[in-house]
Scaffold this active site. Sequence first.
Site, short mmCIF file in Angstrom:
data_model
loop_
_atom_site.label_atom_id
_atom_site.label_comp_id
_atom_site.label_asym_id
_atom_site.label_seq_id
_atom_site.Cartn_x
_atom_site.Cartn_y
_atom_site.Cartn_z
N HIS A 97 -11.43 -0.94 6.72
CA HIS A 97 -9.99 -1.06 6.54
C HIS A 97 -9.21 -0.28 7.61
O HIS A 97 -8.53 -0.87 8.43
CB HIS A 97 -9.66 -0.57 5.12
CG HIS A 97 -8.21 -0.62 4.76
ND1 HIS A 97 -7.76 -0.44 3.48
CD2 HIS A 97 -7.11 -0.81 5.51
CE1 HIS A 97 -6.43 -0.54 3.45
NE2 HIS A 97 -6.02 -0.76 4.67
N HIS A 126 -4.67 0.85 11.11
CA HIS A 126 -5.97 0.25 11.40
C HIS A 126 -6.33 0.57 12.85
O HIS A 126 -6.93 -0.22 13.55
CB HIS A 126 -5.92 -1.27 11.19
CG HIS A 126 -5.26 -1.69 9.93
ND1 HIS A 126 -4.52 -2.84 9.82
CD2 HIS A 126 -5.22 -1.11 8.70
CE1 HIS A 126 -4.04 -2.95 8.58
NE2 HIS A 126 -4.45 -1.91 7.89
N GLU A 145 0.80 -1.23 0.00
CA GLU A 145 0.00 0.00 0.00
C GLU A 145 0.83 1.28 0.00
O GLU A 145 0.34 2.34 0.39
CB GLU A 145 -0.94 -0.01 1.21
CG GLU A 145 -1.93 -1.16 1.17
CD GLU A 145 -3.05 -0.95 2.15
OE1 GLU A 145 -4.18 -0.67 1.70
OE2 GLU A 145 -2.81 -1.06 3.38
N HIS A 163 -0.61 5.57 7.79
CA HIS A 163 -1.73 4.69 7.48
C HIS A 163 -1.82 3.65 8.59
O HIS A 163 -0.81 3.01 8.91
CB HIS A 163 -1.57 3.99 6.14
CG HIS A 163 -2.55 2.87 5.95
ND1 HIS A 163 -3.91 3.07 6.00
CD2 HIS A 163 -2.38 1.53 5.78
CE1 HIS A 163 -4.52 1.90 5.84
NE2 HIS A 163 -3.63 0.95 5.71
#
Lengths: 269, 269, 269, 269
Positions: free
Chosen positions: A198, A129, A108, A127
Amino acid sequence: MRKSVPLLGAFLLAGAVAALEAAEAAASRAKATPHPDVIDDLVAANRILSDQGVVDGFGHVSVRHDTDPTRFLLARSMAPGLVSANDILEFDLDGNAFEPRGRTLYVERFIHSEIYKAHPDIKAVVHSHSPSIIPFGVTDVPLRPIYHMSSFLGAGVPVFEIREAGGAATDMLIRDPVLGAAVARKLGGSAVVLMRGHGNVVVGQSIEQVVFRAIYTEINAKLQAEALRLGRGEVAFLNAEEAANATATNNLVLGRPWELWKQQAFRPR
Amino acid sequence: MRKSVPLLGAFLLAGAVAALEAAEAAASRAKATPHPDVIDDLVAANRILSDQGVVDGFGHVSVRHDTDPTRFLLARSMAPGLVSANDILEFDLDGNAFEPRGRTLYVERFIHSEIYKAHPDIKAVVHSHSPSIIPFGVTDVPLRPIYHMSSFLGAGVPVFEIREAGGAATDMLIRDPVLGAAVARKLGGSAVVLMRGHGNVVVGQSIEQVVFRAIYTEINAKLQAEALRLGRGEVAFLNAEEAANATATNNLVLGRPWELWKQQAFRPR
Amino acid sequence: MRKSVPLLGAFLLAGAVAALEAAEAAASRAKATPHPDVIDDLVAANRILSDQGVVDGFGHVSVRHDTDPTRFLLARSMAPGLVSANDILEFDLDGNAFEPRGRTLYVERFIHSEIYKAHPDIKAVVHSHSPSIIPFGVTDVPLRPIYHMSSFLGAGVPVFEIREAGGAATDMLIRDPVLGAAVARKLGGSAVVLMRGHGNVVVGQSIEQVVFRAIYTEINAKLQAEALRLGRGEVAFLNAEEAANATATNNLVLGRPWELWKQQAFRPR
Amino acid sequence: MRKSVPLLGAFLLAGAVAALEAAEAAASRAKATPHPDVIDDLVAANRILSDQGVVDGFGHVSVRHDTDPTRFLLARSMAPGLVSANDILEFDLDGNAFEPRGRTLYVERFIHSEIYKAHPDIKAVVHSHSPSIIPFGVTDVPLRPIYHMSSFLGAGVPVFEIREAGGAATDMLIRDPVLGAAVARKLGGSAVVLMRGHGNVVVGQSIEQVVFRAIYTEINAKLQAEALRLGRGEVAFLNAEEAANATATNNLVLGRPWELWKQQAFRPR
């Protein structure tokens, strides 16, 4: 709107081939050495985000190169809590690594490359979760600033639905520049964009700021959910001026929590 | 009612100038040396509140000077979890530091100075963004004593709305004596005052007591929210006499948890 | 029904005098030395309950004397997490300490003495303010066994309301034998009794069992509250036979978690 | 449908006798030495699941033998957090241990043996009382994949009701092959089966995968409960294709969190 390759095997293979080609292309260009402090801060950011529970085995943090704005720095594919200086790689804004020397890359990385490409003012990207934020991505309840520490949420927190750009049969990952660009567009001028089913992306103008924002977004989500239950939906959030003013003030004291978080992340156990 | 300066840049600059002038004024006066135990206890309080999760990178704790009631002791601007003895500064009741020697001061020291000025019986003050308490500041659900450990809440827990004293466009901070005095008035005779969209202030008659109260206010908030959900709003709180009697009893055993918290806060990791 | 002394000062003084008299009476009797393993296990129980979050600076655990059933062992007044072997005192069933040598006693030792007096089969007692259990003491939702680990709750969990035995103006503490006896009666044949606005008492037939029960009562409370919310009140609890059978089975494996908890409680940090 | 022995004493005795007979039968057969890495990974799995809060003093993890698919490896009866290489035993698919040498066996080893017998593709099994999952076993709310990390839940999560196979008066344990086979049937082609009032079983095609799944099932349960409250029942879960694709992707990166979890589980404290 982009249609993802319908067969899973096919798009995994395509991804692998693309990564290989990218690696070869990048290897032919020279690497620009960033200031050692930038590397140190990026390693610290990896460790802090892990220690504070924003990332677990997954998630990543990057910073735009300090001398070449067309590049950014990001670890090789590994758990952020284990990252050291020699795990940091340089990338161009198409997500190609310089001198990867066989190291695996984050699938990613295009989240980072496309955000740096689309938003020249952004210097750092996380980024994750981050757990408490997940419920806000799968319901229609907007994330809003419950206190001054998370005032940067006052700019709005859009939700990225991958089905709009990738169709209804993706593996949820931002595995190419097209999906990365869609995330960058959805982010717009906000500090945070949620990704349905996500996680989320947080951006900032420095490593310290993006880490601060990632941590307080997690805390805000937890406290907002609690307050909505307590008040049966009636919660007084910061207004737009309070949010803007508190953000300006917070930007002056980012170093204060950073020193604490760094000490905690590196303490012997 | 006070109107805050409408332009953010202007009031940040004004704050910086004021801080500089205050520092110069204070430097011309003599410093009174507090008893070393007071410093040690204040350092311990900083570490304990951080270890127990009442403060994070932000928040602060002060104590009134043991020999001069017109002064109080407070750390320089830094994360409480990192405070050591040589970070402790003396302040007068206008929030001016003695011998700051260039060290940065907490913007919100006026919470402390104005409370000490308005309430001669108060000897120690904690300001924090203690997480479980935040939802009670942004809803209309009053914080009440769910068990004997938090019986001091029986005196009532008012909520400070900064818009009343500072207008609708502050940065949420108590950055001058006028706002500090408004917090002190709202506190009244209570042990705790909440600050909407910001945090809370806890006061006590000793460092041990204010730390005890700050920790059990956090726990009470968490348990009260849980009980309100479990009982669908029907919860049996302590009555006024139970709260008053339990508080008198608890004041006799403040040293018991203090020793545990101190050991935990300073244990090697 | 007993009326508590209405003036707080008076009953605190009365308590102090009673403690002094008790200490003197006890000093004239011989101390029976318990087996060293009993002391070691009681110290371990103190540390485990602290490490597992059942007790904080407050709460206590006792065991009936291994050779003299008219006596029990309990630490001097201190945080359980700091207890060592030389902090353990012997008490008679009226709550008098043998050889206290000036050490402060827990005000609430009468919870232990009166339970041992009323229930000859009970060998160990824990009193705590275990957090997740507090909401069940202040609402009308009964604590019930959600899974086999907490099957001992199947015998029912009564709630002790101190106002019935002590009137509406106590300090919430079980500070004399009359209140202790009222708790022992309310306990009846159950393993756990809740105390409104205060905490709970757990009993067992060994130190290992009472620690097991105290820990799984806390976990059950947390999971039951969560399940009631998830199922909107509809939850399948263990039936009476499942609860009884699971309890008999669990009693055979109490040593398994005990070894883990002990290792965790004493690990260097 | 099987009826359990109605008298508790009787079935406990029967269990003990059966265990003894099994041990003797197994002792007459040769032990096949597994690859040392398999043992190391199984020890790591025990420690990781304990460190991550999936298991406490109870719960167990097994792996099918690497050279003999009719055997599996499982620790002797003890807390997973304390397991070392010499605690690992070999079992046949009827749950008999090879060379037990007097060591106590897990009563519920039949969960493992019957699943390996019924499902040749399954290589690793975790049984736990993972806390956040308990409420989903005692209500009628199905566990569903809230994000890509727990996409393996997309295959459905059945709930095992022991009363169907064991009657209404069991001790809740899977203490014989008949009950084990019933769990294996209920599992079907899913990755996870819940057990009402007890816990859950997670299966996988490797130790790394089953640990990954056990940890993310716990996290999913916690986040799903939170999201259902936040969205008042309206939550966007992964669709079937997203779940299948994300699972295929995750299977390529199982080593990433494994390295982190292993480092955390074995770090000195």
